[in-house]
Design a protein around this motif. Structure first.
Motif, PDB file in Angstrom:
ATOM      1  N   LYS A  65       0.839  -1.203   0.000  1.00 25.72           N
ATOM      2  CA  LYS A  65       0.000   0.000   0.000  1.00 25.72           C
ATOM      3  C   LYS A  65       0.874   1.253   0.000  1.00 25.72           C
ATOM      4  CE  LYS A  65      -3.613   2.341   2.583  1.00 25.72           C
ATOM      5  NZ  LYS A  65      -4.142   2.607   3.920  1.00 25.72           N
ATOM      6  N   PHE A  66       0.829   1.993  -1.085  1.00 27.39           N
ATOM      7  CA  PHE A  66       1.568   3.256  -1.154  1.00 27.39           C
ATOM      8  C   PHE A  66       0.864   4.316  -0.330  1.00 27.39           C
ATOM      9  CE2 PHE A  66       3.693   2.720  -5.626  1.00 27.39           C
ATOM     10  CZ  PHE A  66       4.571   1.807  -5.075  1.00 27.39           C
ATOM     11  N   ARG A  67       1.649   5.233   0.211  1.00 25.13           N
ATOM     12  CA  ARG A  67       1.050   6.329   0.972  1.00 25.13           C
ATOM     13  C   ARG A  67       0.291   7.304   0.092  1.00 25.13           C
ATOM     14  NH1 ARG A  67       1.399   7.026   6.122  1.00 25.13           N
ATOM     15  NH2 ARG A  67       2.891   5.697   7.179  1.00 25.13           N
ATOM     16  N   ARG A  68       0.762   7.410  -1.144  1.00 27.17           N
ATOM     17  CA  ARG A  68       0.051   8.300  -2.065  1.00 27.17           C
ATOM     18  C   ARG A  68       0.122   7.712  -3.469  1.00 27.17           C
ATOM     19  NH1 ARG A  68       3.436  11.111  -5.387  1.00 27.17           N
ATOM     20  NH2 ARG A  68       5.548  11.585  -4.674  1.00 27.17           N
ATOM     21  N   ASN A  69      -0.478   8.387  -4.415  1.00 30.19           N
ATOM     22  CA  ASN A  69      -0.474   7.923  -5.796  1.00 30.19           C
ATOM     23  C   ASN A  69       0.845   8.288  -6.475  1.00 30.19           C
ATOM     24  OD1 ASN A  69      -1.565   9.006  -8.874  1.00 30.19           O
ATOM     25  ND2 ASN A  69      -1.909   6.896  -8.256  1.00 30.19           N
ATOM     26  N   TYR A  70       1.653   7.263  -6.791  1.00 30.47           N
ATOM     27  CA  TYR A  70       2.932   7.519  -7.457  1.00 30.47           C
ATOM     28  C   TYR A  70       2.855   7.281  -8.959  1.00 30.47           C
ATOM     29  CZ  TYR A  70       5.513   7.696  -3.029  1.00 30.47           C
ATOM     30  OH  TYR A  70       5.992   8.042  -1.796  1.00 30.47           O
ATOM     31  N   GLY A  71       1.933   6.458  -9.393  1.00 29.98           N
ATOM     32  CA  GLY A  71       1.840   6.128 -10.820  1.00 29.98           C
ATOM     33  C   GLY A  71       2.045   4.643 -11.054  1.00 29.98           C
ATOM     34  N   LYS A  72       1.725   4.227 -12.280  1.00 30.80           N
ATOM     35  CA  LYS A  72       1.755   2.797 -12.587  1.00 30.80           C
ATOM     36  C   LYS A  72       3.183   2.232 -12.561  1.00 30.80           C
ATOM     37  CE  LYS A  72      -0.109  -0.472 -15.962  1.00 30.80           C
ATOM     38  NZ  LYS A  72      -0.749  -0.633 -17.293  1.00 30.80           N
ATOM     39  N   SER A  73       4.154   3.006 -13.044  1.00 28.93           N
ATOM     40  CA  SER A  73       5.534   2.496 -13.080  1.00 28.93           C
ATOM     41  C   SER A  73       6.096   2.210 -11.693  1.00 28.93           C
ATOM     42  CB  SER A  73       6.451   3.463 -13.836  1.00 28.93           C
ATOM     43  OG  SER A  73       6.077   3.526 -15.177  1.00 28.93           O
ATOM     44  N   PRO A  74       5.999   3.160 -10.744  1.00 28.43           N
ATOM     45  CA  PRO A  74       6.454   2.853  -9.392  1.00 28.43           C
ATOM     46  C   PRO A  74       5.726   1.643  -8.791  1.00 28.43           C
ATOM     47  CG  PRO A  74       6.203   5.201  -9.621  1.00 28.43           C
ATOM     48  CD  PRO A  74       5.663   4.597 -10.879  1.00 28.43           C
ATOM     49  N   ALA A  75       4.434   1.522  -9.092  1.00 32.06           N
ATOM     50  CA  ALA A  75       3.679   0.380  -8.569  1.00 32.06           C
ATOM     51  C   ALA A  75       4.263  -0.927  -9.119  1.00 32.06           C
ATOM     52  CB  ALA A  75       2.203   0.509  -8.929  1.00 32.06           C
ATOM     53  N   LEU A  76       4.555  -0.947 -10.405  1.00 29.25           N
ATOM     54  CA  LEU A  76       5.154  -2.148 -10.992  1.00 29.25           C
ATOM     55  C   LEU A  76       6.524  -2.404 -10.397  1.00 29.25           C
ATOM     56  CD1 LEU A  76       4.181  -1.767 -14.761  1.00 29.25           C
ATOM     57  CD2 LEU A  76       3.353  -3.477 -13.158  1.00 29.25           C
ATOM     58  N   TYR A  77       7.295  -1.346 -10.228  1.00 28.55           N
ATOM     59  CA  TYR A  77       8.643  -1.478  -9.682  1.00 28.55           C
ATOM     60  C   TYR A  77       8.605  -2.214  -8.335  1.00 28.55           C
ATOM     61  CZ  TYR A  77      13.142  -0.263  -7.669  1.00 28.55           C
ATOM     62  OH  TYR A  77      14.372  -0.333  -7.074  1.00 28.55           O
ATOM     63  N   CYS A  78       7.732  -1.764  -7.441  1.00 27.96           N
ATOM     64  CA  CYS A  78       7.676  -2.365  -6.107  1.00 27.96           C
ATOM     65  C   CYS A  78       7.103  -3.778  -6.161  1.00 27.96           C
ATOM     66  CB  CYS A  78       6.867  -1.484  -5.158  1.00 27.96           C
ATOM     67  SG  CYS A  78       7.721   0.052  -4.791  1.00 27.96           S
TER      68      CYS A  78
END
Ligand code: UDP
Ligand code: MG
Length: 317
Positions: A65-78
């Motif tokens: 769960k990200f603290r805020r919206n970073y975008g699709k790429s950061p989500a994939l990265y993690c």
């Protein structure tokens, strides 16, 4: 573990239970060992509660769960960092991609030796405002990357050999160019599979508007630059710089000679420097080049910043 499914999501609460049930069915039918990693990219709806709830039903469910919206790429990265499967499959959360494709994608990676297999939404259920620019985008991406057999770079449904995702860094909005990233990292067996696509069932698209195309092209230029000159910027700057210097020098010699010996000999000509456009064009060209190069240099620096992938994770299981 056979398969990790990585699902980036931003406000997709309605789709998640159906999506997970479907994936579960496909995995069980094919006897895969698997995990499903939901990366909640700062959703403002109840998506995280839904994921927590799914977790209580199955320990195959993993969540970030990200603290805020970073975008699709950061989500994939993690999601990629966390993934443990031999084959990693990415999929959008909105039920536009079908989990039924998973077994064939898995087979292409494990049996046919592909490093990366991208879905190709040959028949697409999206509005024209999305599909037409996408054609243009893909043609450019093919030309620049040299990956000529891909029709659909940005398809959310893709399968990777584990090594691939552990060796690339998806940042910014580079998720559009993952095949190119993979190729630059030395993974050249890149394939494609035609996949079924459905219209969005719930909610609405998170990628609209014009600036996504503009940003998309800037990213492509950046990648091209990085792969060609990233470790040897002088090959580009040095060449351009020398060229400009030589032209400048020749021009100065001609102007100087003209002034000293009056070579044009009273021919009727008007001074180009009389026109305001001369100065305008000059200024714009110089500033344009400067900005462009400054952008590249900034990119090089940004990629080396130690905190570049420091995304704030609130919760994880
Ligand atoms: N997404 C995300 N973070 C964002 C925007 C989108 O994780 O900032 C997810 C979204 O929830 C979906 C996937 O990326 O699972 C693809 O987005 P969408 O379906 O809106 O794109 P489209 O299919 O319209 O191109
Ligand atoms: Mg979608």
């Amino acid at each position: 573990m056979d398969i990790s499914v990585v699902i980036p999501l931003y406000n997709e609460e309605e789709s998640l239970p159906e999506l997970f049930a479907w994936i579960q069915r496909v995995m069980d039918d094919n006897h895969f060992s698997y995990e499903v990693i939901f990366v909640n990219d700062g959703s403002t709806d109840r998506s995280w509660e839904v994921i927590e709830n799914l977790r209580t039903q199955s320990d195959k469910v993993k969540g970030i769960k990200f603290r805020r919206n970073y975008g699709k790429s950061p989500a994939l990265y993690c999601g990629f960092e966390k993934a443990q499967g031999n084959v990693v499959i990415t999929m959008d959360a909105d039920l536009q991609d079908s989990p039924d494709e998973i077994p064939e994608l898995y087979r292409m990676i494990t049996k046919e030796g592909y490093d990366l297999v991208s879905g190709y939404k040959q028949k697409r259920y999206d509005p024209l405002s999305k599909t037409i620019p996408t054609k243009l985008f893909n043609a450019t991406a093919r030309a620049v990357s040299g990956i000529n057999n891909l029709h659909d770079f940005n398809c959310g449904l893709k399968a990777y050999r584990r090594d691939v995702i552990k060796n690339i860094e998806v940042y910014g909005e580079m998720h559009r160019y993952i095949p190119y990233l993979a190729k630059n990292a030395g993974f050249s067996k890149i394939g494609e599979k035609i996949v079924h696509h459905q219209a969005r069932k719930f909610g609405k698209t998170k990628f609209g508007g014009l600036n996504r195309f503009f940003n998309g092209y800037l990213d492509l230029i950046t990648l091209w630059f990085l792969s060609k000159f990233g470790v040897k910027p002088m090959h580009m700057f040095g060449f351009l710089g020398s060229l400009m210097f030589i032209f400048g020098f020749i021009s100065v010699v001609i102007i100087g000679a003209n002034k000293l010996y009056n070579l044009t000999n009273g021919l009727p000509y008007t001074l180009i420097t009389d026109s305001p456009y001369f100065y305008l064009a000059l200024t714009l060209m110089i500033l344009g080049t400067q900005l462009f190069l400054a952008g590249f240099i900034g990119e090089l620096i940004a990629r080396n910043a130690p905190e570049r992938n420091n995304y704030k994770i609130e919760e994880e299981f």
